[in-house]
Design a protein around this motif. Structure first.
Motif, PDB file in Angstrom:
ATOM      1  N   UNK A  16      11.740  -3.368  -1.575  1.00 39.19           N
ATOM      2  CA  UNK A  16      12.524  -2.233  -2.078  1.00 39.19           C
ATOM      3  C   UNK A  16      11.612  -1.080  -2.481  1.00 39.19           C
ATOM      4  N   UNK A  17      10.510  -1.396  -3.144  1.00 42.49           N
ATOM      5  CA  UNK A  17       9.549  -0.355  -3.528  1.00 42.49           C
ATOM      6  C   UNK A  17       8.983   0.323  -2.284  1.00 42.49           C
ATOM      7  N   UNK A  18       8.649  -0.471  -1.267  1.00 38.99           N
ATOM      8  CA  UNK A  18       8.125   0.083  -0.018  1.00 38.99           C
ATOM      9  C   UNK A  18       9.164   0.971   0.658  1.00 38.99           C
ATOM     10  N   UNK A  19      10.406   0.544   0.659  1.00 42.06           N
ATOM     11  CA  UNK A  19      11.478   1.339   1.258  1.00 42.06           C
ATOM     12  C   UNK A  19      11.695   2.647   0.509  1.00 42.06           C
ATOM     13  N   UNK A  20      11.338   2.661  -0.770  1.00 44.22           N
ATOM     14  CA  UNK A  20      11.479   3.865  -1.589  1.00 44.22           C
ATOM     15  C   UNK A  20      10.202   4.706  -1.624  1.00 44.22           C
ATOM     16  N   UNK A  21       9.276   4.425  -0.681  1.00 45.70           N
ATOM     17  CA  UNK A  21       8.106   5.286  -0.538  1.00 45.70           C
ATOM     18  C   UNK A  21       6.788   4.737  -1.016  1.00 45.70           C
ATOM     19  N   UNK A  22       6.779   3.575  -1.612  1.00 43.32           N
ATOM     20  CA  UNK A  22       5.527   2.983  -2.088  1.00 43.32           C
ATOM     21  C   UNK A  22       4.694   2.559  -0.884  1.00 43.32           C
ATOM     22  N   UNK A  23       3.448   3.064  -0.790  1.00 44.45           N
ATOM     23  CA  UNK A  23       2.621   2.781   0.374  1.00 44.45           C
ATOM     24  C   UNK A  23       1.304   2.089   0.040  1.00 44.45           C
ATOM     25  N   UNK A  24       0.862   2.137  -1.206  1.00 41.59           N
ATOM     26  CA  UNK A  24      -0.432   1.558  -1.563  1.00 41.59           C
ATOM     27  C   UNK A  24      -0.260   0.468  -2.612  1.00 41.59           C
ATOM     28  N   UNK A  25      -1.271  -0.396  -2.700  1.00 37.75           N
ATOM     29  CA  UNK A  25      -1.244  -1.450  -3.706  1.00 37.75           C
ATOM     30  C   UNK A  25      -1.295  -0.852  -5.107  1.00 37.75           C
ATOM     31  N   UNK A  26      -2.087   0.188  -5.292  1.00 36.80           N
ATOM     32  CA  UNK A  26      -2.166   0.835  -6.607  1.00 36.80           C
ATOM     33  C   UNK A  26      -0.799   1.361  -7.037  1.00 36.80           C
ATOM     34  N   UNK A  27      -0.103   1.979  -6.108  1.00 35.29           N
ATOM     35  CA  UNK A  27       1.237   2.493  -6.404  1.00 35.29           C
ATOM     36  C   UNK A  27       2.208   1.346  -6.679  1.00 35.29           C
ATOM     37  N   UNK A  43      -3.123 -10.346  -2.036  1.00 38.14           N
ATOM     38  CA  UNK A  43      -3.141 -10.571  -0.585  1.00 38.14           C
ATOM     39  C   UNK A  43      -1.719 -10.670  -0.037  1.00 38.14           C
ATOM     40  N   UNK A  44      -0.868 -11.391  -0.739  1.00 38.02           N
ATOM     41  CA  UNK A  44       0.518 -11.525  -0.304  1.00 38.02           C
ATOM     42  C   UNK A  44       1.253 -10.199  -0.438  1.00 38.02           C
ATOM     43  N   UNK A  45       1.015  -9.484  -1.529  1.00 38.34           N
ATOM     44  CA  UNK A  45       1.654  -8.186  -1.736  1.00 38.34           C
ATOM     45  C   UNK A  45       1.264  -7.205  -0.634  1.00 38.34           C
ATOM     46  N   UNK A  46      -0.002  -7.201  -0.251  1.00 40.96           N
ATOM     47  CA  UNK A  46      -0.474  -6.330   0.826  1.00 40.96           C
ATOM     48  C   UNK A  46       0.210  -6.714   2.138  1.00 40.96           C
ATOM     49  N   UNK A  47       0.331  -8.003   2.397  1.00 42.56           N
ATOM     50  CA  UNK A  47       0.993  -8.462   3.621  1.00 42.56           C
ATOM     51  C   UNK A  47       2.449  -8.006   3.666  1.00 42.56           C
ATOM     52  N   UNK A  48       3.129  -8.039   2.535  1.00 47.37           N
ATOM     53  CA  UNK A  48       4.524  -7.596   2.485  1.00 47.37           C
ATOM     54  C   UNK A  48       4.596  -6.088   2.725  1.00 47.37           C
ATOM     55  N   UNK A  52       6.356  -4.011   6.050  1.00 45.12           N
ATOM     56  CA  UNK A  52       7.357  -2.953   5.953  1.00 45.12           C
ATOM     57  C   UNK A  52       6.870  -1.684   6.656  1.00 45.12           C
ATOM     58  N   UNK A  53       5.609  -1.340   6.442  1.00 44.80           N
ATOM     59  CA  UNK A  53       5.075  -0.072   6.955  1.00 44.80           C
ATOM     60  C   UNK A  53       4.234  -0.219   8.212  1.00 44.80           C
ATOM     61  N   UNK A  54       3.993  -1.423   8.675  1.00 43.27           N
ATOM     62  CA  UNK A  54       3.115  -1.615   9.819  1.00 43.27           C
ATOM     63  C   UNK A  54       1.675  -1.718   9.348  1.00 43.27           C
ATOM     64  N   UNK A  55       0.781  -1.854  10.283  1.00 44.74           N
ATOM     65  CA  UNK A  55      -0.637  -1.991   9.934  1.00 44.74           C
ATOM     66  C   UNK A  55      -1.139  -0.729   9.246  1.00 44.74           C
ATOM     67  N   UNK A  56      -2.074  -0.925   8.356  1.00 42.33           N
ATOM     68  CA  UNK A  56      -2.657   0.190   7.630  1.00 42.33           C
ATOM     69  C   UNK A  56      -3.682   0.928   8.463  1.00 42.33           C
ATOM     70  N   UNK A  57      -3.854   2.193   8.141  1.00 39.61           N
ATOM     71  CA  UNK A  57      -4.910   2.991   8.745  1.00 39.61           C
ATOM     72  C   UNK A  57      -6.246   2.475   8.220  1.00 39.61           C
ATOM     73  N   UNK A  58      -7.296   2.522   9.017  1.00 42.83           N
ATOM     74  CA  UNK A  58      -8.600   2.120   8.492  1.00 42.83           C
ATOM     75  C   UNK A  58      -9.025   3.056   7.362  1.00 42.83           C
ATOM     76  N   UNK A  59      -9.772   2.511   6.401  1.00 45.84           N
ATOM     77  CA  UNK A  59     -10.224   3.330   5.284  1.00 45.84           C
ATOM     78  C   UNK A  59     -11.163   4.436   5.738  1.00 45.84           C
ATOM     79  N   UNK A  60     -11.974   4.137   6.736  1.00 45.94           N
ATOM     80  CA  UNK A  60     -12.912   5.118   7.260  1.00 45.94           C
ATOM     81  C   UNK A  60     -12.623   5.298   8.742  1.00 45.94           C
TER      82      UNK A  60
END
Length: 69
Positions: A16-27, A43-48, A52-60
């Motif tokens: 639900x948080x992801x659907x409402x715009x949450x994109x990062x673990x800090x958020x 680790x599980x939270x990141x996987x969830x 929802x958002x697909x794979x993350x962009x690389x940090x660099x």
């Protein structure tokens, strides 16, 4: 299913948080408290979040040698 036992955060709440715009673990931590205590759920939270958002962009960004010079 509970993802963060310490703070009682469920997979549904993370989705639900992801659907409402949450994109990062800090958020996510700021919004739900997930990961704020012991961190073993991250680790599980990141996987969830990723599911929802697909794979993350690389940090660099990867720069090819042709663009490096």
């Amino acid at each position: 299913m509970y993802v963060c036992i310490c703070n009682g955060v469920t997979e549904r709440q993370i989705r639900e948080a992801a659907a409402n715009g949450c994109r990062t673990v800090a958020e996510l931590t700021m919004r739900t408290g997930c990961g704020a205590t012991c961190g073993t759920c991250l680790d599980t939270a990141i996987a969830v979040l990723d599911s929802v958002h697909g794979e993350r962009e690389p940090l660099f960004p990867i720069v090819s040698l042709s663009h490096a010079a």
